[in-house]
Design a protein around this motif. Structure first.
Motif, PDB file in Angstrom:
ATOM      1  N   SER A   8      38.973 -70.314  28.280  1.00 52.25           N
ATOM      2  CA  SER A   8      39.150 -69.694  26.975  1.00 52.25           C
ATOM      3  C   SER A   8      37.835 -69.784  26.225  1.00 52.25           C
ATOM      4  O   SER A   8      37.482 -70.841  25.710  1.00 52.25           O
ATOM      5  N   PHE A   9      37.091 -68.706  26.241  1.00 52.51           N
ATOM      6  CA  PHE A   9      35.879 -68.666  25.449  1.00 52.51           C
ATOM      7  C   PHE A   9      35.611 -67.239  25.031  1.00 52.51           C
ATOM      8  O   PHE A   9      36.028 -66.282  25.678  1.00 52.51           O
ATOM      9  N   THR A  10      34.938 -67.105  23.919  1.00 47.96           N
ATOM     10  CA  THR A  10      34.447 -65.811  23.489  1.00 47.96           C
ATOM     11  C   THR A  10      32.937 -65.902  23.401  1.00 47.96           C
ATOM     12  O   THR A  10      32.397 -66.957  23.049  1.00 47.96           O
ATOM     13  N   ALA A  11      32.286 -64.836  23.736  1.00 51.23           N
ATOM     14  CA  ALA A  11      30.826 -64.801  23.678  1.00 51.23           C
ATOM     15  C   ALA A  11      30.331 -64.078  22.432  1.00 51.23           C
ATOM     16  O   ALA A  11      29.129 -64.003  22.205  1.00 51.23           O
ATOM     17  N   ILE A  12      31.245 -63.554  21.621  1.00 51.37           N
ATOM     18  CA  ILE A  12      30.842 -62.717  20.491  1.00 51.37           C
ATOM     19  C   ILE A  12      29.869 -63.436  19.569  1.00 51.37           C
ATOM     20  O   ILE A  12      28.810 -62.893  19.233  1.00 51.37           O
ATOM     21  N   ASP A  13      30.206 -64.652  19.147  1.00 55.97           N
ATOM     22  CA  ASP A  13      29.334 -65.349  18.189  1.00 55.97           C
ATOM     23  C   ASP A  13      27.962 -65.642  18.769  1.00 55.97           C
ATOM     24  O   ASP A  13      26.938 -65.467  18.111  1.00 55.97           O
ATOM     25  N   GLU A  54      34.704 -57.079  22.960  1.00 55.09           N
ATOM     26  CA  GLU A  54      34.463 -57.969  24.099  1.00 55.09           C
ATOM     27  C   GLU A  54      35.480 -57.702  25.195  1.00 55.09           C
ATOM     28  O   GLU A  54      36.674 -57.535  24.914  1.00 55.09           O
ATOM     29  N   THR A  55      34.994 -57.655  26.430  1.00 52.13           N
ATOM     30  CA  THR A  55      35.875 -57.506  27.587  1.00 52.13           C
ATOM     31  C   THR A  55      35.474 -58.532  28.650  1.00 52.13           C
ATOM     32  O   THR A  55      34.335 -58.997  28.682  1.00 52.13           O
ATOM     33  N   THR A  56      36.413 -58.852  29.510  1.00 56.30           N
ATOM     34  CA  THR A  56      36.146 -59.757  30.618  1.00 56.30           C
ATOM     35  C   THR A  56      35.334 -59.027  31.678  1.00 56.30           C
ATOM     36  O   THR A  56      35.596 -57.869  31.983  1.00 56.30           O
ATOM     37  N   ASN A  57      34.364 -59.723  32.250  1.00 54.17           N
ATOM     38  CA  ASN A  57      33.569 -59.170  33.344  1.00 54.17           C
ATOM     39  C   ASN A  57      33.162 -60.312  34.258  1.00 54.17           C
ATOM     40  O   ASN A  57      32.034 -60.787  34.224  1.00 54.17           O
ATOM     41  N   ARG A  65      31.590 -62.126  30.356  1.00 46.79           N
ATOM     42  CA  ARG A  65      32.032 -61.249  29.278  1.00 46.79           C
ATOM     43  C   ARG A  65      30.995 -60.154  29.075  1.00 46.79           C
ATOM     44  O   ARG A  65      29.794 -60.373  29.259  1.00 46.79           O
ATOM     45  N   ASP A  66      31.465 -58.988  28.683  1.00 46.44           N
ATOM     46  CA  ASP A  66      30.617 -57.923  28.170  1.00 46.44           C
ATOM     47  C   ASP A  66      30.933 -57.812  26.689  1.00 46.44           C
ATOM     48  O   ASP A  66      32.111 -57.750  26.306  1.00 46.44           O
TER      49      ASP A  66
END
Length: 144
Positions: A8-13, A54-57, A65-66
């Motif tokens: 569970s992570f987001t790369a947006i920030d 953001e999408t999974t890649n 993530r992309d």
């Protein structure tokens, strides 16, 4: 190697911070202020990072993530300068600083940052006619 879990992570920030750092240099800020607020007519030209998707890649056995980053640029073009020329100059500088450049994304490995699309539209900021350029860049990252 197959992926066994989905972290569970987001790369947006982290991507936003890396893109901001790449643009917050004199080569760019000489052309446009960059910030997070709504543009004010007196402050044009103005650039804001906004509208992240953001999408999974996942690739090569690593979670990835992309992140599509949208760059909004507002300018006032004088008739002598030519329509939308100032916005195009700012976009060209953003492309030079971001397109396939080695962004430092904290805690993640950069796959690539690439310029994707741009469009222009007429806008009005505090009663002043302005050009609003909207450009997207795709930033691919994976676990380190």
């Amino acid at each position: 190697m197959p992926l066994t879990t989905s972290p569970s992570f987001t790369a947006i920030d982290r991507v936003a911070a890396a893109v901001y750092a790449a643009l917050n240099v004199s080569a760019f800020t000489a052309l446009s202020t960059i910030g997070a607020d709504e543009p004010q007519a007196a402050a044009l030209p103005y650039t804001r990072l906004d509208d992240f998707v953001e999408t999974t890649n996942d690739t090569a056995g690593k979670h990835g993530r992309d992140v599509v980053v949208t760059l909004h640029v507002w300018t006032i073009d004088t008739p002598a300068a030519g329509r939308k020329k100032a916005a195009a100059a700012i976009l060209n500088q953003a492309i030079a600083l971001l397109d396939y450049q080695p962004l430092a994304v904290a805690g993640l490995t950069l796959k690539a940052c690439k310029y994707e699309t741009a469009l222009t539209q007429n806008d009005e900021i505090e009663g002043v006619s302005a050009t609003h350029l909207i450009a997207t860049f795709r930033v691919g990252v994976s676990e380190s």
